[in-house]
Design an enzyme around this catalytic site. Structure first.
Site, PDB file in Angstrom:
ATOM      1  N   ASP A 243       0.155   0.092   6.070  1.00 13.06           N
ATOM      2  CA  ASP A 243      -0.362   0.480   7.266  1.00 13.06           C
ATOM      3  C   ASP A 243       0.664   0.568   8.433  1.00 13.06           C
ATOM      4  O   ASP A 243       0.205   1.496   9.229  1.00 13.06           O
ATOM      5  CB  ASP A 243      -1.551  -0.493   7.688  1.00 13.06           C
ATOM      6  CG  ASP A 243      -2.680  -0.839   6.666  1.00 13.06           C
ATOM      7  OD1 ASP A 243      -2.294  -0.698   5.465  1.00 13.06           O
ATOM      8  OD2 ASP A 243      -3.650  -0.963   7.211  1.00 13.06           O
TER       9      ASP A 243
ATOM     10  N   GLU B 187      -5.186   6.041   0.314  1.00 12.72           N
ATOM     11  CA  GLU B 187      -5.993   4.991  -0.032  1.00 12.72           C
ATOM     12  C   GLU B 187      -7.618   5.407   0.656  1.00 12.72           C
ATOM     13  O   GLU B 187      -7.581   5.165   1.568  1.00 12.72           O
ATOM     14  CB  GLU B 187      -5.767   3.373   0.237  1.00 12.72           C
ATOM     15  CG  GLU B 187      -5.353   3.333   1.699  1.00 12.72           C
ATOM     16  CD  GLU B 187      -4.863   1.870   2.066  1.00 12.72           C
ATOM     17  OE1 GLU B 187      -4.071   1.297   1.483  1.00 12.72           O
ATOM     18  OE2 GLU B 187      -5.823   1.127   2.627  1.00 12.72           O
TER      19      GLU B 187
END
Length: 937
Positions: free
Chosen positions: A509, A578
């Site tokens: 992230d 994702e």
């Protein structure tokens, strides 16, 4: 102290997987810390001395309950094949062991009442295998496991035997300690938890002076794990975290013997001529280290693919030297017409062998073996800022899914292979591993099956603690930087020879800062890493590596099928690392295995109720969004069976649309789709979200929606513009095709029919036909069916795809998009499906054994025409002779099919032979197919 760094273990056969397992009395630490005797022989945490030795088989793990005595000791000899993994451990909490470490780690110490553990095992995995706790995958049983039992260190103790009297060196080689450990051999401490820290660091400890003929003992005092504080493994929002936080030793501990010169870091760097593929240059590297007190002249020789290698090297005492063989001095390392490794669907997966041996005075001192593939990977960033992978010079749309290991990190090779076989069956080409980097056997399987892998560190805990302050990970200190760099060095050395590995994500992230990135890149360069390094799975960049070329824009919760076609947020453009529509309700068979009757009632009756088997995250703790959409589009469920039936329909259409949108948009001239990672392939436990495959390997609507979308030659509908496209995933072109679309009301009344002929589609290409569904069709009901058919010149059906659609579209409110979903303000009306009449299909089935342990069941379905309505999304399952247990795993050539009156279809399933004396039964059900179970002859 030895020269060198974290080491790569030989690939050693895994332990028998643990099985689900009573509380251990908790208490404070009771050990007196043993005095460290002598100097430490701990290998430094930085560098690349890599073991590459032949596969070896340890003594199997029996999985018995609380054991008495120790597992069988591994026998060790000097010379070729000298590495042996410890066969297993006896483990016990330090709260229950009062004796000093010197006694615990000495041969003959009694372990009555300790627990048996496999050679790779977390504490909780061992206790589950021993039956200490009930099945944690069922209901809320995991809440019964007291986390306090795992807040103190645990002993891992094992014996090994040295059965020769020849002089030689001995080393302890290991990785996978979670979170850290003090290490002892034969009553002597040889390293501390401050040095043996981090799941991914590798360690080589010289134990030559400590071992003796006969029984020897190694013991690890393993420290508790907290992924917020340590560079280890965590689970974030994937599942309810294991109470032990995966503390233990999850990779092999290997005792190695050698002569005076050890062979480390053997590997091949390949350079393939692209795009011609006409030749490849191989560079072979290996490090020799003289651990004797004398100057030694050694000969390094062996083969790398077709090339024979040899060189004499003189080493001073303690000297380490890297030996390099290049095409300039060994012409046969220039390989004409190499056997090139390809991803599945693009070519074969040939592998070459590297075998090296170092001899001193004609006697083998050490050996190394590995395999490698010849392939080229590039991933430049295109003009739209997206990363576009090219394998061997050919562009490739990455179609993948996120991989999860078992929650308790139990390695089961057969279970892993079944899931990789499912990946190929789904038409996927890539798996992303966000942390949780599996053992060597996993990547061996990926090499063999042609499945690409993108490895990387995990998000939102200690791994990103220095740069992602919105999450729970703690800031780094100097020791953390060392552990991180050592982890990168070890994983790079372990993964670099696997042709299936096409990238490493040094951030998830968040992207690492300059200091962390510098450490990672230094380790990667030292390892001769030659595939792309990606700064993050999101759009975050780094100072040196630059732009990511990936995005992480969600969604992670429910959105309608049409969402995927918009080139914004998570829609089909660029590389989405994702993404999925979140919940994935398993089959009724699986739900009944994982939930109690009361929990099953709550599942369908209380849409906003917390669901333990979804996620510990407050964002994903309920199925509120999903259940609202299910009721809004299909109508409120009337019972559990109806809820599951509607869920499978919804999941099929949504997952199919996701992959279809990315496939179609891959050939767009502006902002093309370059990659999509479905979140996720599987869960580490029994889950209600983020899975194409459930824990028990059952296949739901999401699975077959993905399989349909990714079939080799595929006809599909565009939710955004109502066009019909043909996607060719094959390596050969297709021409002279016929594309037909027919619209029906749900009672089977035909309302529209059109065919276009002479359609061509290039290899791995996309053709959008002139077929566009009209905006209005007279007499078409609010809920209707669209049947798409692709045939060849002889009329043979090559692809069929059935959609259930509405004249009222889903409406998205993009202005209120959150990080995990975009709200839907109005739902498509699919309630007309509820009025479809039941159809009783004619079913026949035969089963025959195809080879030892496997069978093939052939099922023929026919719509008898008793009603004009089709049988929509008909599901066929194999079950045990008593009709209660699904036969899994199973591979169907097709499933979840739709049949119109008079039509028939033959489905073929490959599966294990559950009972040689009794064939499985075949259960047929579906949206409106009357459930029936028939025997197979």
């Amino acid at each position: 102290m030895l020269n060198g760094m974290p080491q790569l273990l030989s690939r050693v056969s895994p332990c028998r997987p643990g099985h689900p397992f009573p509380s251990i009395p908790a208490g404070g630490p009771s050990h007196r810390r043993a005095r460290v005797l002598g100097r430490s022989v701990v290998c430094a945490l930085l560098g690349l001395l890599v073991f590459l030795a032949p596969a070896l088989t340890p003594v199997g793990f029996t999985g018995r309950a609380a054991a008495f005595g120790t597992p069988a000791a591994a026998a060790l000899t000097v010379g070729y094949d000298s590495g042996r993994a410890l066969a297993g451990f006896m483990i016990q909490s330090t709260a229950r062991v009062k004796d000093p470490a010197a006694e615990v780690s000495s041969p003959g110490y009694p372990t009555k009442g300790w627990y048996e553990a496999g050679p790779r095992s977390t504490v909780l995995a061992s206790l589950l295998a021993a039956g200490v706790y009930p099945d944690p995958f069922h209901s809320t049983n995991q809440k019964l496991i007291p986390a306090a039992d795992f807040t103190v260190p645990w002993w891992y103790r094992s014996d090994f035997s040295v059965d020769d009297s020849r002089a030689g060196r001995a080393y302890l080689d290991f990785s996978g300690v979670t979170s850290a450990a003090d290490v002892f051999v034969n009553g002597r401490q040889i390293s501390t938890a401050s040095k043996v820290a981090g799941t991914y660091t590798r360690h080589e400890l010289d134990i030559t002076s400590l071992i003796r003929p006969g029984t020897n003992t190694v013991a690890f005092r393993v420290q508790p794990n907290d992924p917020r504080k340590h560079l280890t493994v965590g689970w974030l929002d994937w599942l309810q975290p294991p109470p032990d936080r995966n503390m233990g030793i999850v990779r092999d501990v290997v005792v190695r013997r050698s002569g005076p010169v050890v062979l480390r870091d053997a590997h091949v760097v390949t350079d393939l001529a692209v795009p011609s593929l006409a030749s490849a240059d191989l560079t072979v590297k290996a490090r020799l280290r003289n651990d004797s007190p004398d100057t030694v002249t050694a000969r390094l020789s062996g083969t790398a693919g077709p090339a024979a290698l040899g060189r004499q090297v003189t080493l001073a005492p303690g000297e380490s030297r890297t030996v390099v063989f290049s095409p300039a001095d060994h012409p046969r390392l220039h390989v004409p017409s190499p056997r090139v490794w390809w991803p599945a669907g693009m070519g074969g997966q040939p592998l070459y062998d590297l075998d090296l041996a170092v001899t001193v005075d004609g006697v083998t001192s050490d050996t190394a073996h590995t395999t490698f593939g010849i392939r080229d990977v590039q991933a430049p960033i295109n003009s739209d800022g997206a990363r576009q992978y090219r394998i061997n010079g050919r562009p490739l749309l990455i179609k993948g899914a996120g991989w999860s290991p078992d929650e308790f990190l139990r390695w089961d090779p057969a279970y892993a292979e079944h899931r990789l076989q499912y990946v190929r069956d789904l038409g996927l080409n890539t798996l992303r591993l966000e942390g949780h980097l599996e053992p060597d056997e996993f990547f061996d399987l990926a090499d063999r099956y042609g499945i690409l892998t993108i490895a990387g560190w995990e998000c939102c805990n200690k791994w990103e603690g220095e740069v992602n302050r919105s999450e729970s990970g703690e800031r780094w200190n100097a020791a953390d930087h060392a552990v991180a760099q050592a982890s990168m060095a070890a994983e790079a050395a372990r993964l670099r020879h696997h042709p299936s590995v096409i990238s490493f994500l040094i951030g998830s992230d968040a992207a690492p800062n300059a200091e962390i990135e510098s450490g990672y890149l230094k380790a990667l360069r030292a390892a001769d890493w030659n595939v792309p390094v990606i700064p993050s799975a999101s759009g975050k960049s780094t100072p040196v590596t630059g732009r990511s070329g990936m995005r992480m824009t969600g969604p992670y919760d429910w959105v309608p099928p049409g969402y995927w076609y918009d080139k914004r947020e998570g829609g089909a453009t660029g590389f989405n690392s994702e993404t999925s529509a979140g919940p994935s309700i398993p089959t009724l068979d699986t739900l009944r295995r994982m939930l109690t009757p009361a929990e099953l009632e709550t599942l369908w009756k209380q849409p906003s109720a917390p669901q333990y088997h979804r996620s510990p995250s407050p964002t994903f703790s309920t199925l509120k969004l999903y259940n609202a959409a299910l009721a809004g589009r299909y109508g409120r469920p009337t019972d559990l069976g109806d809820y599951v039936r509607k869920a499978q329909l919804a999941q099929y259409e949504n997952v199919r649309a996701q992959f279809e949108a990315y496939s179609r948009n891959a050939k767009d001239t502006t902002a093309p789709a370059t990659g999509v990672i479905y979140w996720m392939l599987n869960s580490g436990w029994t889950s209600l979200h983020w899975q194409l495959i459930d824990r028990y390997l059952d296949q739901n609507g999401a699975y077959f929606g993905a399989k349909k979308a990714n079939e080799p030659l595929h006809i599909q509908y565009g939710y955004d513009n109502r066009t019909v496209s043909i996607v060719n995933n094959r390596t050969t072109a297709a021409s002279g095709l016929n594309a037909r679309v027919t619209l029906f009301n749900t009672d089977g009344t035909k309302k529209y029919d059109r065919t276009v002929t002479g359609v061509d589609v290039e290899a791995r290409g996309v053709t959008t036909t002139s077929l566009t569904l009209p905006t209005t069709v007279p007499g078409l009901a609010k809920t209707y069916l669209a049947r798409l058919q692709l045939t060849d010149t002889s009329g043979r059906e090559l692809s069929r795809n059935v959609y259930w659609l509405s004249t009222r579209n889903d409406v998205l409110d993009y202005a209120k998009t959150d990080w995990y979903y975009t709200p839907t303000t109005s739902y498509a009306d699919l309630t007309g499906l509820n009025s479809m009449p039941q159809v009783t299909l004619d079913v026949t089935a035969t089963t025959k054994a195809t080879r030892a342990g496997t069978s093939t069941t052939t099922v023929t379905l026919r719509h008898p025409g008793t009603t004009n309505a089709p049988a929509l999304l008909t599901d066929v399952d194999l079950v045990s002779a008593d009709g209660k247990t699904p036969t899994l795993p199973v591979h169907w050539n097709d499933n979840h099919i739709s049949l119109w009156p008079g039509e028939s279809a033959t489905l073929v399933a490959s599966h294990r032979t559950a009972d040689p004396d009794r064939t499985p039964r075949v259960r047929v059900s579906g949206w409106n197919a009357r459930s029936v179970t028939v025997p197979s002859s």
